[in-house]
Scaffold this motif. Structure first.
Motif, short mmCIF file in Angstrom:
data_model
loop_
_atom_site.label_atom_id
_atom_site.label_comp_id
_atom_site.label_asym_id
_atom_site.label_seq_id
_atom_site.Cartn_x
_atom_site.Cartn_y
_atom_site.Cartn_z
N PHE A 1 -17.06 -11.67 -24.22
CA PHE A 1 -18.33 -11.73 -23.43
C PHE A 1 -17.95 -10.68 -22.29
CE2 PHE A 1 -21.12 -12.60 -20.27
CZ PHE A 1 -22.40 -12.10 -20.67
N LEU A 2 -16.87 -11.32 -21.50
CA LEU A 2 -16.61 -10.46 -20.22
C LEU A 2 -16.00 -9.01 -20.53
CD1 LEU A 2 -14.73 -13.30 -18.11
CD2 LEU A 2 -17.24 -12.51 -18.10
N PHE A 3 -15.24 -8.91 -21.58
CA PHE A 3 -14.90 -7.71 -21.85
C PHE A 3 -16.14 -6.56 -21.90
CE2 PHE A 3 -10.69 -9.41 -23.72
CZ PHE A 3 -10.33 -9.40 -22.34
N PHE A 4 -17.02 -7.02 -22.97
CA PHE A 4 -18.15 -6.12 -23.38
C PHE A 4 -18.92 -6.06 -21.97
CE2 PHE A 4 -17.06 -6.85 -27.73
CZ PHE A 4 -17.54 -5.75 -28.26
N ALA A 5 -19.23 -6.85 -21.10
CA ALA A 5 -19.91 -6.73 -20.14
C ALA A 5 -19.06 -5.67 -18.96
CB ALA A 5 -20.03 -8.19 -19.30
N PHE A 6 -18.03 -6.14 -18.97
CA PHE A 6 -17.42 -5.19 -17.95
C PHE A 6 -17.16 -3.83 -18.56
CE2 PHE A 6 -13.08 -3.13 -17.27
CZ PHE A 6 -13.07 -3.16 -15.95
N ALA A 7 -17.01 -3.24 -19.84
CA ALA A 7 -17.02 -2.22 -20.25
C ALA A 7 -18.42 -1.41 -20.16
CB ALA A 7 -16.67 -2.06 -21.63
N ALA A 8 -19.59 -2.39 -20.13
CA ALA A 8 -20.82 -1.73 -19.92
C ALA A 8 -21.06 -1.33 -18.49
CB ALA A 8 -21.92 -3.09 -20.57
N VAL A 9 -20.75 -1.97 -17.67
CA VAL A 9 -20.84 -1.89 -16.17
C VAL A 9 -19.96 -0.61 -15.71
CG1 VAL A 9 -20.39 -2.89 -14.00
CG2 VAL A 9 -21.72 -4.12 -15.76
N PRO B 1 -23.64 6.67 -20.41
CA PRO B 1 -24.20 5.47 -21.01
C PRO B 1 -24.41 5.70 -22.51
CG PRO B 1 -25.45 7.69 -20.35
CD PRO B 1 -24.27 7.94 -19.94
N ASP B 2 -23.46 6.38 -23.13
CA ASP B 2 -23.24 6.29 -24.45
C ASP B 2 -22.40 5.04 -25.05
OD1 ASP B 2 -19.92 7.10 -25.17
OD2 ASP B 2 -21.04 7.90 -23.22
N PRO B 3 -22.85 4.63 -26.36
CA PRO B 3 -22.17 3.40 -26.77
C PRO B 3 -20.73 3.73 -27.10
CG PRO B 3 -23.72 4.12 -28.40
CD PRO B 3 -23.88 5.10 -27.18
N PHE B 4 -20.23 4.74 -27.32
CA PHE B 4 -18.67 4.95 -27.99
C PHE B 4 -17.79 4.52 -26.83
CE2 PHE B 4 -21.70 8.20 -29.64
CZ PHE B 4 -21.54 7.84 -30.97
N GLY B 5 -17.96 5.10 -25.61
CA GLY B 5 -16.98 4.55 -24.57
C GLY B 5 -17.03 2.96 -24.14
N ALA C 1 -14.08 -2.08 -24.95
CA ALA C 1 -14.26 -3.47 -25.14
C ALA C 1 -13.52 -4.12 -26.23
CB ALA C 1 -15.78 -3.83 -25.49
N LEU C 2 -13.27 -3.30 -27.52
CA LEU C 2 -12.66 -3.51 -28.67
C LEU C 2 -11.22 -3.40 -28.33
CD1 LEU C 2 -14.82 -1.96 -31.37
CD2 LEU C 2 -14.71 -4.28 -30.86
N CYS C 3 -10.78 -2.49 -27.48
CA CYS C 3 -9.47 -2.31 -27.21
C CYS C 3 -8.82 -3.72 -26.39
CB CYS C 3 -9.02 -1.16 -26.54
SG CYS C 3 -9.12 0.43 -27.75
N LEU C 4 -9.74 -3.95 -25.38
CA LEU C 4 -9.36 -5.05 -24.56
C LEU C 4 -9.34 -6.12 -25.22
CD1 LEU C 4 -11.68 -4.21 -21.39
CD2 LEU C 4 -8.92 -4.12 -21.54
N CYS C 5 -10.46 -6.48 -26.08
CA CYS C 5 -10.31 -7.70 -26.96
C CYS C 5 -8.99 -7.71 -27.93
CB CYS C 5 -11.18 -7.92 -28.17
SG CYS C 5 -12.92 -7.96 -27.17
N ALA C 6 -8.49 -6.73 -28.45
CA ALA C 6 -7.17 -6.59 -29.39
C ALA C 6 -6.03 -6.89 -28.48
CB ALA C 6 -7.10 -5.09 -30.15
N LEU C 7 -6.07 -6.39 -27.12
CA LEU C 7 -4.76 -6.55 -26.24
C LEU C 7 -4.87 -8.10 -25.68
CD1 LEU C 7 -5.02 -3.30 -24.21
CD2 LEU C 7 -3.41 -3.88 -25.78
#
Length: 316
Positions: free
Chosen positions: A216-224, A229-233, A238-244
């Motif tokens: 949850f924190l990874f996606f919130a951090f990436a969104a901020v 504003p695109d969803p790609f970045g 967020a997915l790379c941070l989760c994998a790491l």
């Protein structure tokens, strides 16, 4: 005739480690190392100015490869709003490139000044974390470079075909470099997770139990922090941070197994739980009596010395 060789004294590293170096000598060493680091950065800055054009061209490719972003003669459609903007931009790019080129030298000077104050195991951990930090930052920078192309394509499609978009070269390069720096720093987060485990603050089991909060924190951090504003970045970061994060937890499990933290005697206990005592401890047998080989004689009484009598005649 043998020539006498002068015995080599302890180095500055050894003297700083054993505490024999004075405060003035510490300041002199700091001045020397700052001078060497500044000289290396100055040389790297000169090389960076020479490479500023190719680097600017490389950073411009995510936008220049998009349809409608080039002029009829094949040049990228950029503008500069001030007469000195491109010159100042080249200086900025040269400074960044110079810092990267001279990084082995100024990082070594910084490490040589700090290392004497660390223990041997702390130096070993520092070597490992430094060796992992550079590839992780490079991986984040490469991901940011590819995300920039997708983000710009999304933003330009949203603007519509009836609007002619022309980007300022200075603001565009700042946008790309900030995105690269942001992704590179974000990819260093697994090192913080490993540090918490290696110093014994959090076990691998506890880190794995935090995975919902971490995702949850990874996606919130990436969104901020993602500037586009695109969803790609946001999704890619967020997915790379989760994998790491899960990779770091796996390394933490290996470290706990190596240290023997997962033994059966402690398997069902939390970190802050007291281990139970045995209800029926084994009785302690009394040892055999030791007999003296010879009788101990009583010491002779010590008599007090006779007091010294002084007469008034002796004083006079």
């Amino acid at each position: 005739m043998a020539f006498g060789l002068r015995k080599r004294g302890p180095s500055n590293f050894e003297r700083a480690a054993d505490g024999s170096m004075t405060l003035v000598e510490h300041f002199r060493e700091l001045r020397t190392r700052l001078f060497k680091a500044s000289l290396a950065i100055l040389v790297g800055f000169g090389i960076g100015i020479w490479l500023a054009g190719p680097v600017r061209h490389l950073l411009s490719q995510p936008y220049c490869q998009l349809p409608g972003s080039t002029t009829p003669d094949g040049r990228c459609n950029f503008v500069q709003l001030g007469p000195a903007d491109l010159f100042l931009l080249n200086l900025k790019i040269g400074l960044w490139v110079g810092l990267i080129i001279a990084a082995p030298i100024w990082l070594y000077q910084l490490w040589a000044f700090i290392a004497p104050g660390l223990h041997r195991n702390e130096r070993r951990y520092a070597y490992v974390f430094t060796a992992l930090a550079a590839p992780l930052f490079a991986a984040g920078a490469v991901l940011a470079y590819f995300v920039t192309s997708k983000g710009l394509e999304f933003l330009l499609q949203v603007s519509g075909d009836d609007i002619n978009t022309t980007l300022d070269i200075t603001r565009y390069i700042s946008f790309v470099t900030n995105l690269i720096l942001l992704f590179g720093v974000a990819f260093e987060f697994p090192l913080i997770v490993l540090m918490l485990n290696f110093v014994g603050i959090a076990s691998a089991k506890k880190l794995l139990g935090w995975w919902r909060i971490a995702v949850f924190l990874f996606f919130a951090f990436a969104a901020v922090v993602t500037p586009t504003p695109d969803p790609f970045g946001m999704t890619a970061l967020a997915l790379c941070l989760c994998a790491l994060y899960f990779a770091a937890v796996g390394v933490a499990f290996l470290n706990d197994k190596r240290r023997g933290r997962g033994k059966e005697v402690y398997a069902g206990l939390d970190d802050d739980e007291v281990s139970p005592l045995e209800p029926d401890p084994e009785p302690v047998q009394a040892g055999a009596r030791v007999e003296a080989s010879s009788p101990i004689e009583a010491p002779e009484p010590v008599t007090a010395p006779r007091p010294i009598e002084r007469r008034f005649d002796d004083v006079t």
